[in-house]
Design an enzyme around this catalytic site. Structure first.
Site, PDB file in Angstrom:
ATOM      1  CG  HIS A  33      -8.253   6.686   0.350  1.00  0.00           C
ATOM      2  ND1 HIS A  33      -8.616   7.711   1.185  1.00  0.00           N
ATOM      3  CD2 HIS A  33      -7.173   6.110   0.916  1.00  0.00           C
ATOM      4  CE1 HIS A  33      -7.790   7.762   2.214  1.00  0.00           C
ATOM      5  NE2 HIS A  33      -6.901   6.801   2.075  1.00  0.00           N
ATOM      6  CD  GLN A 150       2.583   3.611   3.193  1.00  0.00           C
ATOM      7  OE1 GLN A 150       2.497   3.749   4.394  1.00  0.00           O
ATOM      8  NE2 GLN A 150       1.542   3.792   2.399  1.00  0.00           N
TER       9      GLN A 150
HETATM   10  O1  PAF Z   1      -0.903   4.444   3.685  1.00  0.00           O
HETATM   11  C1  PAF Z   1      -1.688   3.976   4.540  1.00  0.00           C
HETATM   12  O2  PAF Z   1      -2.866   4.307   4.593  1.00  0.00           O
HETATM   13  C2  PAF Z   1      -1.142   2.970   5.537  1.00  0.00           C
HETATM   14  O3  PAF Z   1       0.172   3.236   5.868  1.00  0.00           O
HETATM   15  C3  PAF Z   1      -1.312   1.514   5.091  1.00  0.00           C
HETATM   16  C4  PAF Z   1      -0.497   1.221   3.833  1.00  0.00           C
HETATM   17  C5  PAF Z   1      -2.780   1.218   4.807  1.00  0.00           C
HETATM   18  C6  PAF Z   1      -0.829   0.564   6.181  1.00  0.00           C
HETATM   19  O4  PAF Z   1      -1.535   0.731   7.356  1.00  0.00           O
END
Ligand code: PAF
Length: 279
Positions: A33, A150
């Protein structure tokens, strides 16, 4: 760093900002992150992060309740990264009434791979991301390639809805032994943590085979899943897809050297891990 939970307050705080770089997260922040925050900083200013464990994207038997929540530690990490605003809404802040309008990703992209094994997952993800974008109004937003599907779905959503937000892809952050960092890694026992890098090694071995000219896609996928299963994993898929649309490559695609990616999801004990590698 300002920590804001209400949408109105967030809008007041960010009013007039034209270059906001946004990193949405579900918290339990790790180096992966933080690498997204650093990339965001290169693409905009101020950097805004969000932490929201989004119930809409969890299935009824999934880990919403036990998803790791480490808010105090997360705040410290974000402060060190120079994040300007942390948007951390409660469920009531973000969904003051039941969220009846939802984003529906296209079937081809939304119901395959993760969408097949986690029905409704991408509806939940795209709905919350669209809503977060509407709150933050970012110029750019950063998503990790670890969640390859995603990333692609969000990028397509942004394009199709003509959102004024560029989607930036960040490389997957890996531990020294190759395991992709993920909040769910914290569910692994010590023995499972030692075993877990096998998933990445499988992806590497499939990618190597394809690069070496082995184009028997189904056999490569099956052999890889069998190897995982033989070591006690429960694989959902190991799948070689076209990067452009995540559909299976045809013989013609392979002949034309269409760029590929191999994606995998498998359970080790109670922990479901996903990973991918561009070929
Ligand atoms: O990847 C994630 O942590 C989640 O899917 C997100 C993009 C924050 C949406 O809740």
């Amino acid at each position: 760093m300002k920590i804001i939970s209400s949408i109105d307050e967030l809008r007041d705080q960010l009013r007039g900002q034209l270059r906001t770089a946004f990193v949405p997260t579900m918290g339990n922040l790790h180096e992966g992150h933080l690498s997204l925050m650093r990339l965001a900083r290169k693409h905009g200013d101020p950097v805004v992060a969000s932490i929201f464990v989004n119930r809409l994207q969890f299935g009824p038997n999934e880990d919403f309740d036990k998803y790791p929540r480490t808010f105090a530690a997360d705040i410290e990490k974000l402060e060190k990264e120079g994040v300007y605003v942390l948007f951390a809404p409660t469920e009531k802040d973000l969904y003051p009434e039941p969220q009846e309008f939802r984003v529906q990703p296209p079937t081809d992209l939304g119901n395959t791979l993760e969408g097949e094994f986690r029905p409704g997952f991408f509806i939940g993800v795209t709905t919350v991301v669209l809503k977060l974008f509407s709150c933050v109004q970012p110029r750019v937003a950063v998503f990790g390639k670890k969640d390859y599907q995603q990333l692609m779905i969000i990028r397509n959503m942004a394009r199709q809805f003509a959102l004024p937000t560029d989607i930036i892809a960040a490389e997957t952050y890996r531990a020294d032994d190759g395991l992709a960092l993920s909040s769910r890694n914290s569910y692994l026992s010590d023995a499972e943590r030692t075993e877990a890098p096998l998933l990445y090694r499988e992806l590497q071995s499939v990618a190597q085979a394809v690069k070496g000219g082995n184009l028997d896609i189904s056999l490569l996928e099956k052999t890889s899943m069998d190897r995982l299963a033989a070591r006690g994993w429960k694989p959902d898929y190991v799948s070689i897809r076209k990067r452009i649309d995540l559909q299976p490559p045809t013989a013609g695609d392979l002949a034309q050297k269409e760029p590929l990616v191999v994606l995998a999801a498998a359970k080790l004990g109670i922990t479901r891990l996903i990973d991918n590698l561009e070929i």
